[in-house]
Design a protein around this motif. Structure first.
Motif, PDB file in Angstrom:
ATOM      1  N   SER A 122     -14.142 -42.602  21.963  1.00 36.86           N
ATOM      2  CA  SER A 122     -14.722 -43.492  20.722  1.00 36.86           C
ATOM      3  C   SER A 122     -14.138 -43.011  19.757  1.00 36.86           C
ATOM      4  N   ASP A 123     -14.162 -42.471  19.135  1.00 35.24           N
ATOM      5  CA  ASP A 123     -14.331 -41.231  18.322  1.00 35.24           C
ATOM      6  C   ASP A 123     -12.257 -41.985  18.112  1.00 35.24           C
ATOM      7  N   MET A 124     -11.629 -42.073  18.918  1.00 37.82           N
ATOM      8  CA  MET A 124      -9.945 -42.266  18.731  1.00 37.82           C
ATOM      9  C   MET A 124      -9.661 -43.988  18.355  1.00 37.82           C
ATOM     10  N   VAL A 125     -11.024 -44.441  18.476  1.00 39.30           N
ATOM     11  CA  VAL A 125     -10.687 -45.502  17.452  1.00 39.30           C
ATOM     12  C   VAL A 125     -10.111 -45.925  16.682  1.00 39.30           C
ATOM     13  N   ILE A 126      -9.754 -45.509  15.841  1.00 40.30           N
ATOM     14  CA  ILE A 126     -10.339 -45.848  14.167  1.00 40.30           C
ATOM     15  C   ILE A 126      -9.782 -46.928  13.528  1.00 40.30           C
ATOM     16  N   ASP A 127     -10.563 -47.238  12.174  1.00 37.27           N
ATOM     17  CA  ASP A 127     -10.496 -47.750  11.773  1.00 37.27           C
ATOM     18  C   ASP A 127      -9.122 -47.788   9.940  1.00 37.27           C
ATOM     19  N   PHE A 128      -8.554 -46.662  10.135  1.00 33.86           N
ATOM     20  CA  PHE A 128      -8.310 -46.600   8.797  1.00 33.86           C
ATOM     21  C   PHE A 128      -7.707 -45.100   8.805  1.00 33.86           C
ATOM     22  N   TRP A 129      -6.243 -44.651   8.391  1.00 34.39           N
ATOM     23  CA  TRP A 129      -5.694 -44.011   8.456  1.00 34.39           C
ATOM     24  C   TRP A 129      -6.401 -42.717   8.724  1.00 34.39           C
ATOM     25  N   VAL A 130      -5.810 -42.018   9.929  1.00 30.09           N
ATOM     26  CA  VAL A 130      -6.540 -41.112  11.106  1.00 30.09           C
ATOM     27  C   VAL A 130      -7.201 -40.014  10.405  1.00 30.09           C
ATOM     28  N   ASN A 131      -5.920 -39.421   9.328  1.00 27.81           N
ATOM     29  CA  ASN A 131      -6.601 -38.502   8.458  1.00 27.81           C
ATOM     30  C   ASN A 131      -7.486 -38.965   7.625  1.00 27.81           C
ATOM     31  N   GLU A 132      -8.415 -39.792   7.380  1.00 32.51           N
ATOM     32  CA  GLU A 132      -9.575 -40.077   6.767  1.00 32.51           C
ATOM     33  C   GLU A 132     -11.124 -40.637   7.721  1.00 32.51           C
ATOM     34  N   GLN A 133     -10.869 -40.264   9.089  1.00 28.54           N
ATOM     35  CA  GLN A 133     -11.914 -40.804  10.279  1.00 28.54           C
ATOM     36  C   GLN A 133     -12.412 -39.701   9.667  1.00 28.54           C
ATOM     37  N   PRO A 134     -13.588 -39.806   9.759  1.00 26.86           N
ATOM     38  CA  PRO A 134     -14.703 -38.870   9.225  1.00 26.86           C
ATOM     39  C   PRO A 134     -14.714 -38.460  11.047  1.00 26.86           C
ATOM     40  N   GLU A 135     -14.675 -38.976  11.941  1.00 26.30           N
ATOM     41  CA  GLU A 135     -14.829 -38.830  12.881  1.00 26.30           C
ATOM     42  C   GLU A 135     -13.951 -37.507  13.916  1.00 26.30           C
ATOM     43  N   LEU A 136     -13.368 -37.651  13.839  1.00 25.01           N
ATOM     44  CA  LEU A 136     -12.239 -37.125  13.607  1.00 25.01           C
ATOM     45  C   LEU A 136     -11.126 -35.876  13.112  1.00 25.01           C
ATOM     46  N   GLN A 137     -12.838 -35.559  11.866  1.00 22.44           N
ATOM     47  CA  GLN A 137     -11.957 -34.271  11.202  1.00 22.44           C
ATOM     48  C   GLN A 137     -11.933 -33.054  11.665  1.00 22.44           C
ATOM     49  N   GLY A 138     -11.061 -31.875  11.996  1.00 20.94           N
ATOM     50  CA  GLY A 138     -11.074 -30.839  12.818  1.00 20.94           C
ATOM     51  C   GLY A 138     -10.027 -31.154  13.949  1.00 20.94           C
ATOM     52  N   TYR A 139      -9.642 -32.081  14.009  1.00 24.45           N
ATOM     53  CA  TYR A 139      -8.842 -33.045  15.654  1.00 24.45           C
ATOM     54  C   TYR A 139      -7.550 -32.545  15.454  1.00 24.45           C
ATOM     55  N   GLY A 140      -6.821 -31.734  15.795  1.00 26.99           N
ATOM     56  CA  GLY A 140      -5.317 -31.742  16.015  1.00 26.99           C
ATOM     57  C   GLY A 140      -4.590 -30.167  16.464  1.00 26.99           C
ATOM     58  N   PHE A 141      -3.611 -29.904  16.691  1.00 23.69           N
ATOM     59  CA  PHE A 141      -2.785 -29.238  17.312  1.00 23.69           C
ATOM     60  C   PHE A 141      -1.845 -28.683  16.203  1.00 23.69           C
ATOM     61  N   SER A 142      -2.032 -27.163  16.836  1.00 22.27           N
ATOM     62  CA  SER A 142      -0.714 -26.642  16.172  1.00 22.27           C
ATOM     63  C   SER A 142       0.766 -27.508  16.394  1.00 22.27           C
ATOM     64  N   LEU A 143       1.584 -27.362  15.461  1.00 28.35           N
ATOM     65  CA  LEU A 143       2.619 -27.762  15.515  1.00 28.35           C
ATOM     66  C   LEU A 143       3.691 -27.192  17.071  1.00 28.35           C
ATOM     67  N   TRP A 144       4.253 -26.176  17.194  1.00 29.09           N
ATOM     68  CA  TRP A 144       4.285 -25.300  18.248  1.00 29.09           C
ATOM     69  C   TRP A 144       3.547 -26.248  19.764  1.00 29.09           C
ATOM     70  N   VAL A 145       2.364 -27.322  20.184  1.00 25.96           N
ATOM     71  CA  VAL A 145       2.061 -27.598  20.578  1.00 25.96           C
ATOM     72  C   VAL A 145       2.568 -28.856  20.693  1.00 25.96           C
ATOM     73  N   VAL A 146       2.357 -29.015  19.721  1.00 28.87           N
ATOM     74  CA  VAL A 146       3.297 -30.938  18.860  1.00 28.87           C
ATOM     75  C   VAL A 146       4.538 -30.800  19.057  1.00 28.87           C
ATOM     76  N   TYR A 147       5.102 -30.200  18.945  1.00 30.23           N
ATOM     77  CA  TYR A 147       6.599 -29.920  19.658  1.00 30.23           C
ATOM     78  C   TYR A 147       6.619 -30.137  21.456  1.00 30.23           C
ATOM     79  N   LEU A 148       6.102 -29.456  22.043  1.00 32.25           N
ATOM     80  CA  LEU A 148       5.993 -28.450  23.646  1.00 32.25           C
ATOM     81  C   LEU A 148       5.518 -29.931  24.323  1.00 32.25           C
TER      82      LEU A 148
END
Length: 167
Positions: free
Chosen positions: A109-135
């Protein structure tokens, strides 16, 4: 044309009075000054953004016309069905992001975002390194190639279906 468009970017950006809502400025180092010069507005696209993306793209496409081989043939196949690829990849990448969020300790349910993803409080700390994104990006293109190849053949064999031209 590509060289002319790119040169127009450099001339207009250097003048610094037209083409982008934010002027560039001299910074504390040369690298940061160059970054300020190249920092143009993407949303909504400014004239500077259009010039610096379209100009080099036209130059690149001119050079790429001569490239041959299996790898480039596969890229051309994907390029023949761009909207199809785009629509499919959006759904798959969102599904993968949902799975990745759950696997890294977030709720679906945290992935249902109401506004810009970087400002979504439930998703703070979510993300991956750039090499993972490229892979993931490379693997997604490889995984979607057979589907795009199938659709390209289907589209070629069914030219009577007008709606296929939009995909």
């Amino acid at each position: 044309m590509g060289i002319g468009i790119t040169l127009a970017f450099f001339v207009l950006r250097f003048i610094n009075i037209y083409g982008d809502p934010y002027a560039w400025s001299i910074q504390k180092s040369f690298v940061f000054t160059v970054m300020s010069f190249l920092n143009v507005t993407k949303y909504p696209p400014s004239l500077m953004y259009l010039l610096i993306t379209l100009g080099p793209s036209i130059i690149f496409l001119t050079l790429a016309e001569k490239w041959k081989g299996l790898f480039f043939d596969k890229l051309i196949t994907i390029g023949r069905v761009p909207m199809f690829f785009y629509i499919i990849h959006i759904y798959i990448i969102h599904l993968l992001a949902l799975i990745a969020a759950v696997l890294t300790g977030f709720k679906a349910s945290d992935m249902v975002i109401d506004f810009w993803v970087n400002e979504q409080p439930e998703l703070q700390g979510y993300g991956f390194s750039l090499w993972v994104v490229y892979l993931v990006w490379i693997l997604l293109i490889i995984a979607l190639y057979p589907v795009c190849s199938w659709f390209n053949k289907y589209k070629s064999n069914n030219r009577d279906k007008w709606w296929l031209s939009y995909l």
